[in-house]
Design an enzyme around this catalytic site. Structure first.
Site, short mmCIF file in Angstrom:
data_model
loop_
_atom_site.label_atom_id
_atom_site.label_comp_id
_atom_site.label_asym_id
_atom_site.label_seq_id
_atom_site.Cartn_x
_atom_site.Cartn_y
_atom_site.Cartn_z
N SER A 50 0.85 -1.20 0.00
CA SER A 50 0.00 0.00 0.00
C SER A 50 0.88 1.25 0.00
CB SER A 50 -0.86 0.00 1.26
OG SER A 50 -0.02 0.20 2.39
N ASP A 82 -0.57 -1.58 -4.52
CA ASP A 82 -1.96 -1.37 -4.09
C ASP A 82 -2.28 0.13 -4.13
OD1 ASP A 82 -4.40 -2.16 -2.99
OD2 ASP A 82 -3.68 -2.02 -0.91
N ASP A 104 -4.95 3.82 -9.22
CA ASP A 104 -6.24 4.20 -8.61
C ASP A 104 -6.63 5.60 -9.05
OD1 ASP A 104 -8.41 4.84 -7.09
OD2 ASP A 104 -7.53 4.25 -5.17
N HIS A 180 -12.31 0.31 3.51
CA HIS A 180 -11.04 -0.08 4.15
C HIS A 180 -11.09 0.16 5.66
CE1 HIS A 180 -9.69 1.01 -0.04
NE2 HIS A 180 -9.16 -0.19 0.09
N GLY A 181 -10.51 -0.75 6.42
CA GLY A 181 -10.39 -0.56 7.87
C GLY A 181 -11.38 -1.40 8.66
N GLY A 209 -11.23 -3.80 0.83
CA GLY A 209 -11.88 -3.62 2.13
C GLY A 209 -12.56 -4.89 2.61
N ASP A 232 -6.10 -6.52 4.50
CA ASP A 232 -5.03 -5.86 5.25
C ASP A 232 -5.38 -5.82 6.73
OD1 ASP A 232 -3.06 -4.30 6.30
OD2 ASP A 232 -3.24 -2.66 4.88
#
Ligand code: G3H
Ligand code: 13P
Ligand code: ZN
Length: 284
Positions: A50, A82, A104, A180-181, A209, A232
Site C-alpha cells: 500500500s 496497491d 487508482d 477499508h479498515g 476492504g 489488510d
C-alpha cells in the site's frame, strides 16, 4: 519461483471459480507469514504494498523481501502495487521488480481515470505487468459519511462497461459496499449491483476492504465473479494483538524476536483461514 503477474493467477482462478487472496505487507514478518500461509495451503498468493507500506518500508525493500520469499516458495507469488497514486509511482514499482500494479484513478472523472489507466497500460503491458484499476470510490470506514452517501459512490454498471471497453484493463476494483479498515457494524454488499456489473464486463473483479466482511458474503461475491480479495486490516489485528499479548504477559521482554515471532505466527494463521474461505487452497 520468479514473481508472476496477477493476471495469470486471476485467469486460473476464473477457470477454477475461486478467488486469490491479496494480502498487504509492511515488514519482513508479514511477507514471511503470507508466503508460509500460501505454502501450507498449497495456494497461489498475491503480496501487495500500500501507500503506507511504501512510505514505511520503501519500494526496494519490499521488492527485495518479496522476491526472496517467492524464490524460496514452491507456490506462485505475485507482487502488486496497491492503490498506485501516479504514473511515476507505477514506473518506480515496475523498475524495482513488481509483477503487477494498481492505478487508482477513482477520485478522477471517468474520462481522466480512463486516460490515466490507459497511460499505465501502455507502459506496463509490453513488460508483462498486469494492471488493476478502480471505478467508484471504495473509501475507508473512517470516512465520515452515511450509508446513503456511501452508496452514491458505488460503481455504476454502465460506466464499468464503458471503462473496460475504453481501457482493456486486466482487472477492476469495484465499490459495492465495502470500505477499508475496521467496520463499526456488519457491512452489507450490493450483490445485485455486482451481478449487473458482471453481466456487462467479462474481466476479473477485485474486492477491496474485505477484512470484517462475513465469510458467507465473501463466498457469494466470489460466486458472482470476484477473483481477487484484498485483506489488510485482519492481518494488522492478528499481528498486533499477538505482539500485545506477549508484552502484556511479559512486560520485561526486550527480545524483538520473542514479540514478533508470535505475531508472525498469528498472521500466518489468519491468512490460512482467508485462503480457505477464498477457495484457493490446493490450487497450487
Ligand atoms: O489500501 C488500503 C490499505 O489497507 C491502507 O493501507 O494505511 O498502509 O496506506 P495504508
Ligand atoms: P482491509 O484493510 O479493509 O482489509 O482492505 C484492504 C484493501 O482493500 C487493500 O487495498
Ligand atoms: Zn484497497
Amino acid at each position: 519461483m520468479n514473481l508472476v503477474p496477477v493476471k495469470d493467477l486471476l485467469a486460473e482462478a476464473e477457470r477454477g471459480g475461486y478467488a486469490v487472496g491479496a494480502f498487504n505487507c509492511n515488514n519482513m514478518e508479514i511477507v514471511q507469514a503470507i508466503v508460509a500461509a500460501a505454502e501450507a495451503e498449497r495456494s497461489p498468493v498475491i503480496i501487495q504494498a500500500s501507500q503506507g507500506a511504501i512510505k514505511y518500508a520503501g519500494i526496494d525493500y519490499i521488492t527485495a523481501l518479496t522476491k526472496l520469499a517467492a524464490e524460496q516458495a514452491t507456490v506462485p507469488v505475485a507482487l502488486h502495487l496497491d492503490h498506485g497514486t501516479s504514473f511515476n509511482q507505477v514506473m518506480q514499482c515496475i523498475r524495482s521488480g513488481f509483477s503487477s500494479v494498481m492505478i487508482d484513478g477513482s477520485k478522477l472523472t471517468l474520462a481522466e481515470n480512463i486516460a490515466l489507466t490507459n497511460k499505465v497500460i501502455e507502459a506496463a503491458r509490453p513488460l508483462g505487468i498486469s494492471v488493476e484499476a478502480e471505478l467508484g470510490k471504495i473509501g475507508g470506514t473512517e470516512d465520515d459519511i452515511s450509508v446513503d452517501e456511501r452508496e452514491a459512490f458505488f460503481t455504476d454498471p454502465e460506466e464499468a462497461e464503458k471503462f473496460v471497453m475504453a481501457t482493456g484493463v486486466d482487472s477492476l476494483a469495484v465499490a459495492i459496499g465495502t470500505a477499508h479498515g475496521q467496520y463499526k457494524g456488519v457491512p452489507k454488499l450490493d450483490f445485485e449491483r455486482l451481478k449487473k456489473i458482471k453481466a456487462r464486463v467479462s474481466l476479473p473483479i477485485v474486492l477491496h476492504g474485505s477484512s470484517g466482511v462475513p465469510d458467507e458474503a465473501i463466498k457469494e461475491a466470489i460466486s458472482l465473479g470476484v477473483r481477487k480479495v484484498n485483506i489488510d486490516t485482519n492481518i494488522r489485528e492478528a499481528f498486533v494483538l499477538a505482539a500485545r499479548q506477549v508484552l502484556n504477559d511479559n512486560p520485561k521482554e526486550i527480545d524483538p524476536r520473542k514479540v514478533l515471532g508470535p505475531a508472525r505466527e498469528a498472521a500466518t494463521e489468519i491468512i490460512r483461514e482467508k485462503i480457505r474461505v477464498f477457495g484457493s487452497n490446493g490450487k497450487a
